[in-house]
Write a protein that holds these residues in place. Structure first.
Motif, mmCIF file in Angstrom:
data_model
loop_
_atom_site.group_PDB
_atom_site.id
_atom_site.type_symbol
_atom_site.label_atom_id
_atom_site.label_comp_id
_atom_site.label_asym_id
_atom_site.label_seq_id
_atom_site.Cartn_x
_atom_site.Cartn_y
_atom_site.Cartn_z
ATOM 1 N N CYS A 12 0.834 -1.194 0.000
ATOM 2 C CA CYS A 12 0.000 0.000 0.000
ATOM 3 C C CYS A 12 0.873 1.250 0.000
ATOM 4 C CB CYS A 12 -0.951 0.000 1.193
ATOM 5 S SG CYS A 12 -0.151 -0.170 2.794
ATOM 6 N N ALA A 13 0.256 2.391 -0.243
ATOM 7 C CA ALA A 13 0.982 3.663 -0.231
ATOM 8 C C ALA A 13 1.102 4.228 1.170
ATOM 9 C CB ALA A 13 0.287 4.670 -1.149
ATOM 10 N N ASP A 14 0.070 4.042 1.985
ATOM 11 C CA ASP A 14 0.063 4.617 3.336
ATOM 12 C C ASP A 14 -0.359 3.556 4.341
ATOM 13 O OD1 ASP A 14 -0.270 6.074 5.695
ATOM 14 O OD2 ASP A 14 -1.027 7.829 4.625
ATOM 15 N N ARG A 59 4.612 -0.265 2.961
ATOM 16 C CA ARG A 59 4.682 0.786 1.962
ATOM 17 C C ARG A 59 5.452 0.293 0.736
ATOM 18 N NH1 ARG A 59 3.743 5.862 3.037
ATOM 19 N NH2 ARG A 59 4.261 5.572 5.243
ATOM 20 N N GLU A 62 5.034 1.936 -5.875
ATOM 21 C CA GLU A 62 4.093 1.956 -6.989
ATOM 22 C C GLU A 62 2.654 1.891 -6.489
ATOM 23 O OE1 GLU A 62 4.844 -2.270 -5.967
ATOM 24 O OE2 GLU A 62 6.184 -0.595 -6.341
ATOM 25 N N GLY A 63 1.743 2.479 -7.246
ATOM 26 C CA GLY A 63 0.325 2.425 -6.914
ATOM 27 C C GLY A 63 -0.315 1.155 -7.435
ATOM 28 N N LYS A 64 -1.487 0.847 -6.931
ATOM 29 C CA LYS A 64 -2.233 -0.319 -7.397
ATOM 30 C C LYS A 64 -2.751 -0.025 -8.799
ATOM 31 C CE LYS A 64 -6.069 -3.299 -6.151
ATOM 32 N NZ LYS A 64 -6.744 -3.224 -7.434
ATOM 33 N N ALA A 65 -2.538 -0.946 -9.727
ATOM 34 C CA ALA A 65 -2.922 -0.706 -11.114
ATOM 35 C C ALA A 65 -3.968 -1.689 -11.638
ATOM 36 C CB ALA A 65 -1.683 -0.769 -12.009
ATOM 37 N N GLU A 111 -7.572 1.902 -0.146
ATOM 38 C CA GLU A 111 -6.586 2.069 -1.216
ATOM 39 C C GLU A 111 -6.909 1.204 -2.440
ATOM 40 O OE1 GLU A 111 -2.418 1.978 -0.521
ATOM 41 O OE2 GLU A 111 -2.492 3.710 0.812
ATOM 42 N N ASN A 113 -7.714 -2.167 -2.507
ATOM 43 C CA ASN A 113 -7.420 -3.602 -2.393
ATOM 44 C C ASN A 113 -8.726 -4.374 -2.242
ATOM 45 O OD1 ASN A 113 -4.445 -3.393 -2.272
ATOM 46 N ND2 ASN A 113 -4.912 -2.262 -0.408
#
Length: 121
Positions: A12-14, A59, A62-65, A111, A113
């Motif tokens: 995740c990013a955060d 963390r 890359e973001g989830k794509a 986020e 998921n």
């Protein structure tokens, strides 16, 4: 058997924000911070029927794509109420091609998921 399931790791990013969502969703009060800033959640006695698994949120840059390759499933005897509660926490319903008469609801956390809430009648 020598393997014991100990938990799942979510990129995740955060980590703190995602862990906040899952802590509220699951009602788990055990929480630690890992050596690299991971947020680690785990149930304390009486908070789950699953045993001792943990969820780790780490963390990544890359973001989830795309759709998750692995997702979590949760059984609920009050599916509609739990789906509404999760939506109130920031989750959203996701259409992955499931039919209208499925016994599960596909959702995404804060986020994106994916996870499922299964009808546990």
């Amino acid at each position: 058997m020598t393997l014991t399931f100990s938990g799942a790791v979510v990129d995740c990013a955060d980590p703190a924000v995602v862990a906040d969502f899952w802590q509220a969703a699951l009602g788990w009060t055990g929480r630690d911070t890992g050596p690299h800033g991971e947020a680690v959640l785990y149930p304390r006695d009486g908070e789950t029927v699953l045993g001792p698994p943990s969820l780790v949120f780490q963390r990544v840059p890359e973001g989830k794509a795309v759709k998750n390759r692995v997702h979590l499933d949760f059984s609920s005897s009050t599916q509609a109420a739990d789906v509404a509660r999760l939506e109130g926490l920031g989750a959203r319903r996701v259409d992955v091609g499931q039919g209208a008469h499925e016994t599960f609801v596909v959702m995404a956390d804060v986020e994106g998921n994916e996870f499922c809430v299964l009808r546990g009648d």
